[in-house]
Design a protein around this motif. Structure first.
Motif, short mmCIF file in Angstrom:
data_model
loop_
_atom_site.label_atom_id
_atom_site.label_comp_id
_atom_site.label_asym_id
_atom_site.label_seq_id
_atom_site.Cartn_x
_atom_site.Cartn_y
_atom_site.Cartn_z
N ALA A 1 -38.43 -6.42 86.26
CA ALA A 1 -37.59 -6.74 85.09
C ALA A 1 -37.26 -5.53 84.22
O ALA A 1 -36.61 -5.68 83.19
N ILE A 2 -37.71 -4.33 84.62
CA ILE A 2 -37.21 -3.15 83.90
C ILE A 2 -35.77 -2.91 84.37
O ILE A 2 -35.49 -2.95 85.58
N PRO A 3 -34.84 -2.64 83.45
CA PRO A 3 -33.46 -2.37 83.89
C PRO A 3 -33.42 -1.17 84.84
O PRO A 3 -34.32 -0.32 84.82
N ARG A 4 -32.38 -1.11 85.66
CA ARG A 4 -32.32 -0.07 86.69
C ARG A 4 -31.87 1.28 86.15
O ARG A 4 -31.96 2.28 86.86
N GLN A 5 -31.36 1.30 84.96
CA GLN A 5 -30.99 2.57 84.33
C GLN A 5 -31.20 2.44 82.82
O GLN A 5 -31.30 1.32 82.31
N PRO A 6 -31.25 3.58 82.11
CA PRO A 6 -31.35 3.49 80.65
C PRO A 6 -30.08 2.88 80.04
O PRO A 6 -29.06 2.76 80.73
N PHE B 1 -42.30 9.17 88.62
CA PHE B 1 -42.42 7.74 89.00
C PHE B 1 -43.86 7.53 89.46
O PHE B 1 -44.14 7.41 90.66
N HIS B 2 -44.79 7.49 88.50
CA HIS B 2 -46.20 7.57 88.89
C HIS B 2 -46.67 6.34 89.66
O HIS B 2 -47.69 6.39 90.32
N GLN B 3 -45.92 5.23 89.57
CA GLN B 3 -46.32 4.05 90.36
C GLN B 3 -45.47 3.89 91.62
O GLN B 3 -45.36 2.79 92.16
N THR C 1 -28.84 8.27 95.92
CA THR C 1 -29.29 7.17 95.07
C THR C 1 -30.23 7.67 93.97
O THR C 1 -30.67 8.82 93.99
N ARG C 2 -30.55 6.76 93.05
CA ARG C 2 -31.53 7.08 92.01
C ARG C 2 -32.81 6.29 92.28
O ARG C 2 -33.55 5.95 91.36
N ALA C 3 -33.07 6.00 93.56
CA ALA C 3 -34.24 5.20 93.94
C ALA C 3 -35.52 5.87 93.46
O ALA C 3 -35.61 7.10 93.34
N GLY D 1 -38.04 11.31 88.16
CA GLY D 1 -36.97 10.50 87.59
C GLY D 1 -36.36 11.21 86.39
O GLY D 1 -36.95 12.14 85.83
N GLN D 2 -35.17 10.76 86.01
CA GLN D 2 -34.50 11.34 84.84
C GLN D 2 -33.74 10.24 84.11
O GLN D 2 -33.06 9.42 84.74
N SER D 3 -33.86 10.22 82.80
CA SER D 3 -33.16 9.22 82.00
C SER D 3 -32.69 9.85 80.70
O SER D 3 -33.45 10.60 80.07
N VAL D 4 -31.47 9.50 80.31
CA VAL D 4 -31.00 9.85 78.96
C VAL D 4 -31.34 8.67 78.05
O VAL D 4 -30.90 7.55 78.33
N ILE E 1 -34.84 2.57 76.91
CA ILE E 1 -35.59 3.20 78.00
C ILE E 1 -35.63 2.31 79.25
O ILE E 1 -35.46 1.10 79.17
N ASP E 2 -35.85 2.95 80.40
CA ASP E 2 -36.06 2.23 81.66
C ASP E 2 -37.38 2.68 82.29
O ASP E 2 -37.48 2.82 83.49
N LEU E 3 -38.38 2.91 81.44
CA LEU E 3 -39.63 3.54 81.87
C LEU E 3 -40.82 2.61 81.71
O LEU E 3 -40.98 1.95 80.68
N GLY F 1 -47.06 4.13 80.48
CA GLY F 1 -47.94 5.12 81.11
C GLY F 1 -47.19 6.19 81.89
O GLY F 1 -47.83 7.06 82.50
N THR F 2 -45.85 6.15 81.88
CA THR F 2 -45.08 7.14 82.64
C THR F 2 -45.34 8.56 82.11
O THR F 2 -45.15 8.83 80.93
N PRO F 3 -45.76 9.49 83.00
CA PRO F 3 -45.95 10.88 82.57
C PRO F 3 -44.60 11.59 82.48
O PRO F 3 -43.81 11.54 83.41
N1 SAM Z 1 -33.09 6.51 85.21
C1 SAM Z 1 -34.08 6.95 86.19
C2 SAM Z 1 -33.46 7.82 87.25
O1 SAM Z 1 -32.27 7.66 87.54
O2 SAM Z 1 -34.16 8.67 87.80
C3 SAM Z 1 -34.81 5.78 86.81
C4 SAM Z 1 -33.98 4.95 87.74
S1 SAM Z 1 -35.00 3.87 88.67
C5 SAM Z 1 -33.80 3.10 89.71
C6 SAM Z 1 -35.40 2.65 87.49
C7 SAM Z 1 -36.57 1.82 87.92
O3 SAM Z 1 -37.71 2.62 88.03
C8 SAM Z 1 -36.96 0.76 86.90
O4 SAM Z 1 -36.23 -0.41 87.13
C9 SAM Z 1 -38.46 0.57 87.14
O5 SAM Z 1 -38.70 -0.53 87.98
C10 SAM Z 1 -38.87 1.84 87.87
N2 SAM Z 1 -39.82 2.66 87.13
C11 SAM Z 1 -39.74 3.05 85.84
N3 SAM Z 1 -40.79 3.83 85.52
C12 SAM Z 1 -41.54 3.94 86.65
C13 SAM Z 1 -42.73 4.63 86.96
N4 SAM Z 1 -43.37 5.37 86.06
N5 SAM Z 1 -43.23 4.53 88.22
C14 SAM Z 1 -42.59 3.79 89.16
N6 SAM Z 1 -41.45 3.11 88.92
C15 SAM Z 1 -40.93 3.19 87.68
#
Ligand code: SAM
Length: 232
Positions: A20-25, A62-64, A90-92, A100-103, A119-121, A124-126
């Motif tokens: 349920a976290i959005p896929r982007q900020p 993406f520590h998890q 992709t931004r997988a 990962g990167q987010s504005v 945020i989309d984080l 605990g995200t480092p």
């Molecule tokens: N905006 C970033 C990017 O483009 O690099 C993240 C995009 S990624 C598709 C977004 C997803 O990352 C979220 O929906 C969430 O499920 C997942 N996510 C966010 N923080 C995370 C973390 N610390 N470890 C693993 N997955 C994470």
């Protein structure tokens, strides 16, 4: 060549699990968190000048979702999870080095703490680095992306009366825009695209210290069923 990097801070986020976290900020402007800076960056000197900045780039781990074996192709949820494309298109989350990167919007700065929204984080995200967003350089008017050319379509979200009252009460306790957060996140339809939602199936996710449950009374529409204090 190997180079070690270490976090400059850790995000305390409204999102306690990935689902349920959005896929982007920006997709959920009510999604808030605090980036707590680690020594030596927890001193005022490190953030001096940031009060002039409305948005920052966060580079994070993406520590998890860290993996030993790099993937060359991934199946992004955005494409329904059944189409395989090159990892660099992709931004997988599963990617080499797990970066990962987010504005995100910078709401407020204080020594050692950045208050963030949109945020989309995960909690605990480092965070590996923070940079100011520079509109003239970072906003590209003619840019296009054939795989992700528009935000994901939204679906309608409504509430059972008791669930809305629970959310309003919890919003007051938390001092957070909880109703908006839940509506904005669920409107993205977090369910995996391959699942056909049956009306009797309950879905759930944790926001702040609350477990939120919902179902699909019919495909393409969400009803929030309850908002309860998490017990585990
Ligand atoms: N905006 C970033 C990017 O483009 O690099 C993240 C995009 S990624 C598709 C977004 C997803 O990352 C979220 O929906 C969430 O499920 C997942 N996510 C966010 N923080 C995370 C973390 N610390 N470890 C693993 N997955 C994470």
């Amino acid at each position: 060549m190997q180079h070690l990097v270490s976090p400059v801070g850790i995000v305390h986020s409204c999102f306690k699990e990935k689902f349920a976290i959005p896929r982007q900020p920006h997709l959920a402007p009510a999604a808030r968190g605090v980036l707590e800076l680690l020594p030596p960056f927890d001193q005022g000197d490190a953030v001096q000048g940031l009060e002039q900045v409305s948005h920052v780039w966060l580079l994070f781990l993406f520590h998890q979702a860290l993996e030993d074996k790099p993937r060359l192709k991934v199946r992004p949820p955005r494409l329904g999870g059944n189409q395989s494309v090159g990892v660099f298109s992709t931004r997988a989350t599963h990617r080499p080095n797990g970066i990962g990167q987010s504005v995100v919007r910078l709401e407020r700065v204080e020594p050692g703490r950045l208050h963030l929204s949109g945020i989309d984080l995960l909690d605990g995200t480092p965070v590996l680095d923070i940079k100011p967003y520079v509109p003239y350089a970072d906003s590209v008017a003619e840019a296009h992306n054939g795989m992700a050319d528009a935000p994901p379509p939204l679906i309608p979200v409504d509430w059972q009366d008791a669930a809305l009252q629970q959310a309003q009460q919890q919003a007051l306790r938390l001092g957070q825009p909880l109703v908006q957060l839940i509506e904005q996140c669920l409107a993205q339809d977090p369910r995996p695209a391959y699942q056909q939602p049956q009306p009797d199936r309950r879905y759930g996710a944790r926001f702040w210290d609350l477990d939120v449950h919902w179902h699909y009374p019919e495909p393409g529409r969400i009803r929030v069923l309850d908002v309860q204090t998490a017990t585990t």
